[in-house]
Motif scaffolding. Structure first.
Motif, PDB file in Angstrom:
ATOM      1  N   ARG A 173       0.826  -1.208   0.000  1.00 40.65           N
ATOM      2  CA  ARG A 173       0.000   0.000   0.000  1.00 40.65           C
ATOM      3  C   ARG A 173       0.856   1.252   0.000  1.00 40.65           C
ATOM      4  O   ARG A 173       0.543   2.233  -0.675  1.00 40.65           O
ATOM      5  CB  ARG A 173      -0.938  -0.015   1.207  1.00 40.65           C
ATOM      6  CG  ARG A 173      -2.098  -1.007   1.081  1.00 40.65           C
ATOM      7  CD  ARG A 173      -3.161  -0.716   2.118  1.00 40.65           C
ATOM      8  NE  ARG A 173      -2.661  -0.902   3.466  1.00 40.65           N
ATOM      9  CZ  ARG A 173      -2.727  -2.055   4.131  1.00 40.65           C
ATOM     10  NH1 ARG A 173      -3.269  -3.123   3.558  1.00 40.65           N
ATOM     11  NH2 ARG A 173      -2.249  -2.152   5.360  1.00 40.65           N
TER      12      ARG A 173
ATOM     13  N   THR B 179       3.698   5.970  -5.378  1.00 43.25           N
ATOM     14  CA  THR B 179       3.612   6.060  -6.848  1.00 43.25           C
ATOM     15  C   THR B 179       2.547   7.053  -7.271  1.00 43.25           C
ATOM     16  O   THR B 179       2.754   7.895  -8.150  1.00 43.25           O
ATOM     17  CB  THR B 179       3.301   4.671  -7.433  1.00 43.25           C
ATOM     18  OG1 THR B 179       4.320   3.743  -7.019  1.00 43.25           O
ATOM     19  CG2 THR B 179       3.260   4.724  -8.950  1.00 43.25           C
ATOM     20  N   LEU B 180       1.375   6.976  -6.620  1.00 41.76           N
ATOM     21  CA  LEU B 180       0.296   7.909  -6.950  1.00 41.76           C
ATOM     22  C   LEU B 180       0.683   9.345  -6.611  1.00 41.76           C
ATOM     23  O   LEU B 180       0.366  10.284  -7.360  1.00 41.76           O
ATOM     24  CB  LEU B 180      -0.978   7.513  -6.199  1.00 41.76           C
ATOM     25  CG  LEU B 180      -1.616   6.169  -6.617  1.00 41.76           C
ATOM     26  CD1 LEU B 180      -2.806   5.865  -5.736  1.00 41.76           C
ATOM     27  CD2 LEU B 180      -2.025   6.218  -8.095  1.00 41.76           C
ATOM     28  N   LEU B 181       1.384   9.520  -5.478  1.00 39.95           N
ATOM     29  CA  LEU B 181       1.812  10.871  -5.107  1.00 39.95           C
ATOM     30  C   LEU B 181       2.809  11.416  -6.128  1.00 39.95           C
ATOM     31  O   LEU B 181       2.777  12.602  -6.477  1.00 39.95           O
ATOM     32  CB  LEU B 181       2.440  10.859  -3.707  1.00 39.95           C
ATOM     33  CG  LEU B 181       1.467  10.670  -2.537  1.00 39.95           C
ATOM     34  CD1 LEU B 181       2.233  10.572  -1.227  1.00 39.95           C
ATOM     35  CD2 LEU B 181       0.467  11.818  -2.482  1.00 39.95           C
TER      36      LEU B 181
ATOM     37  N   ILE C 138       2.981  10.608  -9.320  1.00 40.51           N
ATOM     38  CA  ILE C 138       2.240  10.951 -10.543  1.00 40.51           C
ATOM     39  C   ILE C 138       1.495  12.267 -10.357  1.00 40.51           C
ATOM     40  O   ILE C 138       1.475  13.128 -11.243  1.00 40.51           O
ATOM     41  CB  ILE C 138       1.276   9.814 -10.906  1.00 40.51           C
ATOM     42  CG1 ILE C 138       2.062   8.546 -11.282  1.00 40.51           C
ATOM     43  CG2 ILE C 138       0.358  10.214 -12.055  1.00 40.51           C
ATOM     44  CD1 ILE C 138       1.201   7.328 -11.500  1.00 40.51           C
ATOM     45  N   ALA C 139       0.865  12.425  -9.185  1.00 42.13           N
ATOM     46  CA  ALA C 139       0.122  13.665  -8.925  1.00 42.13           C
ATOM     47  C   ALA C 139       1.050  14.874  -8.922  1.00 42.13           C
ATOM     48  O   ALA C 139       0.713  15.933  -9.467  1.00 42.13           O
ATOM     49  CB  ALA C 139      -0.609  13.556  -7.594  1.00 42.13           C
TER      50      ALA C 139
ATOM     51  N   ILE D  46       2.206   1.811  -3.534  1.00 35.16           N
ATOM     52  CA  ILE D  46       1.164   2.350  -4.412  1.00 35.16           C
ATOM     53  C   ILE D  46       0.907   3.820  -4.087  1.00 35.16           C
ATOM     54  O   ILE D  46       0.749   4.659  -4.980  1.00 35.16           O
ATOM     55  CB  ILE D  46      -0.122   1.527  -4.286  1.00 35.16           C
ATOM     56  CG1 ILE D  46       0.109   0.091  -4.786  1.00 35.16           C
ATOM     57  CG2 ILE D  46      -1.265   2.170  -5.056  1.00 35.16           C
ATOM     58  CD1 ILE D  46      -1.059  -0.833  -4.558  1.00 35.16           C
ATOM     59  N   LEU D  47       0.887   4.136  -2.784  1.00 37.21           N
ATOM     60  CA  LEU D  47       0.626   5.511  -2.370  1.00 37.21           C
ATOM     61  C   LEU D  47       1.709   6.450  -2.874  1.00 37.21           C
ATOM     62  O   LEU D  47       1.414   7.519  -3.428  1.00 37.21           O
ATOM     63  CB  LEU D  47       0.528   5.576  -0.845  1.00 37.21           C
ATOM     64  CG  LEU D  47       0.307   6.983  -0.248  1.00 37.21           C
ATOM     65  CD1 LEU D  47      -0.995   7.573  -0.762  1.00 37.21           C
ATOM     66  CD2 LEU D  47       0.316   6.924   1.270  1.00 37.21           C
TER      67      LEU D  47
END
Length: 220
Positions: A73, A79-81, A83-84, A76-77
């Motif tokens: 988790r 990675t998303l941060l 990208i954002a 993934i978190l």
């Protein structure tokens, strides 16, 4: 010491003579063993050349440790941060470029520059915006004198004078250009009709990241 004969001969050994030639080291040593027992016993009769003990089975490598759900988790978190953050930075850069293009004055030609300069210098009286159309070392004393004369009339008669440019005739020579034009000075009259004073001017430009005014002369 007496010697006993049977399935194999035993010879007494003198401890002080370990290499006594009478000892036959090639003979197996008899020892009793239980039926069904695979373990090698101490003193077991083992043929010459046979390795002692059973080969141990090869141990397979341990399986890789499983990723904990919490670690997954977190991955993934992050990675998303990432990208954002990339999208936000891209949006900021695009907004900055768009703002620069929108705020940057149009200096695509000497005539376009002159029209915007006259509006900023004579009508808006915005020296900062007018400087966007000037070169690094301008000689614009004639324009300053014309503006001072207009201000004096405005103060004397409590009026607002406007200036427009017309009859532009550019002459471009590489990175320099001259533009002859008319400045139309509209002076409000008590009758309600403006009187227009037409002044003929020659403006001088250089192309330095866009066309910029560097000098001006009033003619006649």
């Amino acid at each position: 010491m007496p010697t006993r004969r049977g399935a194999a001969s035993l010879v007494s050994v003198d401890p002080s003579k370990p290499n006594d030639p009478r000892v036959d080291y090639g003979q197996p040593i008899p020892r009793p063993r239980k039926a069904g027992d695979d373990e090698v016993l101490e003193g077991e009769i083992i043929d010459r050349g046979v390795p002692i003990g059973r080969p141990s089975p090869s141990t397979p490598p341990p399986p890789p440790p499983k990723k904990k759900p919490a670690a997954t988790r977190r991955t993934i978190l992050w990675t998303l941060l990432g990208i954002a953050a990339f999208i936000c930075l891209g949006g900021i850069a695009a907004t900055y470029v768009f703002y620069r293009k929108a705020a940057e004055p149009d200096r695509g030609s000497p005539t376009v520059t002159l029209v915007q300069y006259v509006e900023a210098k004579f009508n808006s009286r915005d020296a900062i915006h007018a400087a966007d159309f000037e070169c690094s070392s301008p000689h614009l004393q004639a324009i300053d004198q014309a503006i001072n004369a207009i201000r004096a009339l405005e103060v004397k008669y409590n009026i607002a004078i406007s200036v427009s440019v017309s009859d532009l005739q550019p002459a471009v020579r590489g990175a320099t250009a001259d533009v002859s034009a008319h400045l139309n000075v509209a002076i409000p009259e008590s009758s309600g009709v403006d009187s227009v004073q037409v002044q003929k001017w020659s403006f001088h430009f250089v192309n330095d990241g866009g066309w910029r005014i560097c000098g001006a002369d009033r003619l006649g």
